[in-house]
Write a protein that holds these residues in place. Structure first.
Motif, short mmCIF file in Angstrom:
data_model
loop_
_atom_site.label_atom_id
_atom_site.label_comp_id
_atom_site.label_asym_id
_atom_site.label_seq_id
_atom_site.Cartn_x
_atom_site.Cartn_y
_atom_site.Cartn_z
N LEU A 130 2.17 -2.74 -9.46
CA LEU A 130 2.32 -3.58 -8.28
C LEU A 130 1.28 -3.22 -7.23
O LEU A 130 0.64 -4.10 -6.64
N HIS A 131 1.09 -1.93 -7.01
CA HIS A 131 0.13 -1.49 -6.00
C HIS A 131 -1.31 -1.82 -6.42
O HIS A 131 -2.14 -2.18 -5.58
N ARG A 132 -1.60 -1.70 -7.69
CA ARG A 132 -2.94 -2.08 -8.16
C ARG A 132 -3.19 -3.56 -7.92
O ARG A 132 -4.27 -3.96 -7.48
N ALA A 133 -2.19 -4.38 -8.22
CA ALA A 133 -2.34 -5.82 -8.03
C ALA A 133 -2.53 -6.16 -6.56
O ALA A 133 -3.36 -7.01 -6.19
N ALA A 134 -1.78 -5.50 -5.67
CA ALA A 134 -1.93 -5.74 -4.24
C ALA A 134 -3.30 -5.33 -3.75
O ALA A 134 -3.92 -6.02 -2.94
N ALA A 135 -3.81 -4.20 -4.24
CA ALA A 135 -5.12 -3.71 -3.83
C ALA A 135 -6.23 -4.64 -4.30
O ALA A 135 -7.23 -4.83 -3.62
N ARG A 136 -6.05 -5.23 -5.49
CA ARG A 136 -7.04 -6.16 -6.03
C ARG A 136 -6.95 -7.56 -5.43
O ARG A 136 -7.86 -8.35 -5.52
N ILE A 175 9.82 -4.71 -3.18
CA ILE A 175 8.67 -5.17 -2.41
C ILE A 175 8.13 -4.07 -1.50
O ILE A 175 6.95 -4.08 -1.14
N ASP A 176 8.97 -3.12 -1.13
CA ASP A 176 8.54 -2.03 -0.25
C ASP A 176 8.37 -0.72 -1.00
O ASP A 176 8.37 0.36 -0.39
N GLU A 177 8.18 -0.81 -2.30
CA GLU A 177 8.00 0.39 -3.11
C GLU A 177 6.77 1.16 -2.65
O GLU A 177 5.74 0.59 -2.33
N ARG A 178 6.89 2.49 -2.64
CA ARG A 178 5.79 3.34 -2.18
C ARG A 178 5.08 4.02 -3.35
O ARG A 178 5.70 4.29 -4.39
N ASP A 179 3.80 4.31 -3.15
CA ASP A 179 3.06 5.06 -4.16
C ASP A 179 3.05 6.55 -3.77
O ASP A 179 3.78 6.97 -2.86
N GLU A 183 2.60 7.31 -0.14
CA GLU A 183 3.55 6.61 0.75
C GLU A 183 3.06 5.22 1.16
O GLU A 183 3.55 4.65 2.13
N ARG A 184 2.11 4.67 0.43
CA ARG A 184 1.61 3.32 0.75
C ARG A 184 2.49 2.27 0.09
O ARG A 184 2.91 2.43 -1.05
N THR A 185 2.71 1.18 0.82
CA THR A 185 3.43 0.03 0.27
C THR A 185 2.41 -1.03 -0.13
O THR A 185 1.23 -0.95 0.26
N PRO A 186 2.83 -2.05 -0.89
CA PRO A 186 1.89 -3.13 -1.22
C PRO A 186 1.22 -3.76 0.01
O PRO A 186 0.01 -4.04 -0.03
N PRO A 187 1.93 -3.97 1.13
CA PRO A 187 1.24 -4.51 2.31
C PRO A 187 0.12 -3.62 2.83
O PRO A 187 -0.87 -4.12 3.37
N HIS A 188 0.26 -2.31 2.70
CA HIS A 188 -0.83 -1.41 3.12
C HIS A 188 -2.11 -1.73 2.34
O HIS A 188 -3.19 -1.88 2.92
N LEU A 189 -1.99 -1.82 1.04
CA LEU A 189 -3.16 -1.99 0.19
C LEU A 189 -3.75 -3.39 0.32
O LEU A 189 -4.98 -3.56 0.36
N ALA A 190 -2.90 -4.39 0.40
CA ALA A 190 -3.38 -5.76 0.56
C ALA A 190 -4.05 -5.94 1.92
O ALA A 190 -5.11 -6.58 2.03
N SER A 191 -3.48 -5.36 2.97
CA SER A 191 -4.03 -5.50 4.32
C SER A 191 -5.36 -4.78 4.45
O SER A 191 -6.29 -5.30 5.06
N ALA A 192 -5.47 -3.59 3.89
CA ALA A 192 -6.70 -2.82 3.98
C ALA A 192 -7.87 -3.54 3.34
O ALA A 192 -9.02 -3.39 3.75
#
Length: 252
Positions: A40-46, A61-65, A68-77
């Motif tokens: 999930l986090h890889r997909a959000a980052a990509r 949806i708020d799962e952490r890596d 401690e990053r959530t998908p919104p962290h990676l997508a927003s960055a």
């Protein structure tokens, strides 16, 4: 193998291997290690919205890596507006923080992802949260520096004179780091010119009789008492001038 997310602007990702149909892994503000990221986090980052939708069937949806990053962290960055919008529509929490105590909004600001900043603010992201160093999103906007992002934050009630752990307000930080445009912007928006940092430095104003301007530098009272603001020997951290006649600001 580490893949590095440099501070600030997005850069192009690594090219895919020859004959591979895989999308290049993006770069941004995080240092990412693949072993720390779930699918999930890889997909959000990509920015792979299809994979994000698919993975959310099995993941929170708020799962952490591991950081401690959530998908919104990676997508927003990484500026993936479509993913950020989808996550918001599906009720993700916008003010969770990573291991540096930074929220998705703070990462979007740090990376100058203006569209993501606007969307996050419109949907309730808090602009006054502070990271592990006491920096708010406005401090990060000053460091970028990005006046557009700073303006968005102030429109949503960011605290213009918030202090970090070194006692720096955004204006003191702008002057210290020689960011003239954003110093000008903060002054126009009413930043406190009398603020002091933890070293008791303050913004010193000196009138020049010949030019109707005021010069500003960061200086302690002790330095002032010893007359260090004299000629070329001045230990100036940064200074700028205010043209009193037209009420505008510029650095010199």
């Amino acid at each position: 193998m580490k893949r590095f997310f440099g501070f600030g602007r997005k850069k192009k990702g690594r090219p895919a291997a020859a004959g591979s149909s895989a999308k290049p892994f993006p770069t941004g503000a995080y240092e990412l290690r693949l072993k720390d990221l779930g699918k999930l986090h890889r997909a959000a980052a990509r920015g792979d919205l299809g994979q994000v939708r698919q993975r959310l069937k099995k993941c929170g949806i708020d799962e952490r890596d591991a950081a401690e990053r959530t998908p919104p962290h990676l997508a927003s960055a990484n500026g993936h507006v479509n993913v950020v919008t989808y996550l918001i529509e599906n009720k993700c929490k916008l003010n969770l923080t990573d291991s540096d105590n930074r929220s998705p909004l703070m990462k979007a600001v740090q990376c100058q992802q203006e569209e993501c900043v606007a969307i996050l603010l419109e949907h309730g992201a808090k602009p006054h949260l502070a990271d592990a160093d006491g920096n708010t999103a406005l401090h990060l906007a000053v460091r970028s520096p990005n006046t557009t992002v700073a303006g968005l934050l102030l429109e949503h009630n960011a605290i213009i004179d918030a202090r970090n752990k070194e006692g720096n307000t955004p204006l003191i930080l702008a002057i210290s780091e020689h960011h003239e445009d954003i110093a000008e912007f903060l002054l126009q928006r009413g930043a406190d010119v009398h603020a002091r940092d933890h070293c008791e430095r303050r913004i010193l104003k000196v009138r020049k009789k010949d030019h109707l301007v005021c010069c500003f530098q960061l200086q302690t009272d002790t330095e002032r008492a010893h007359g260090l603001f004299q000629g070329s020997a001045t230990p100036v951290t940064s200074w700028w001038t205010k043209c009193l006649s037209v009420n505008t600001y510029r650095l010199k």
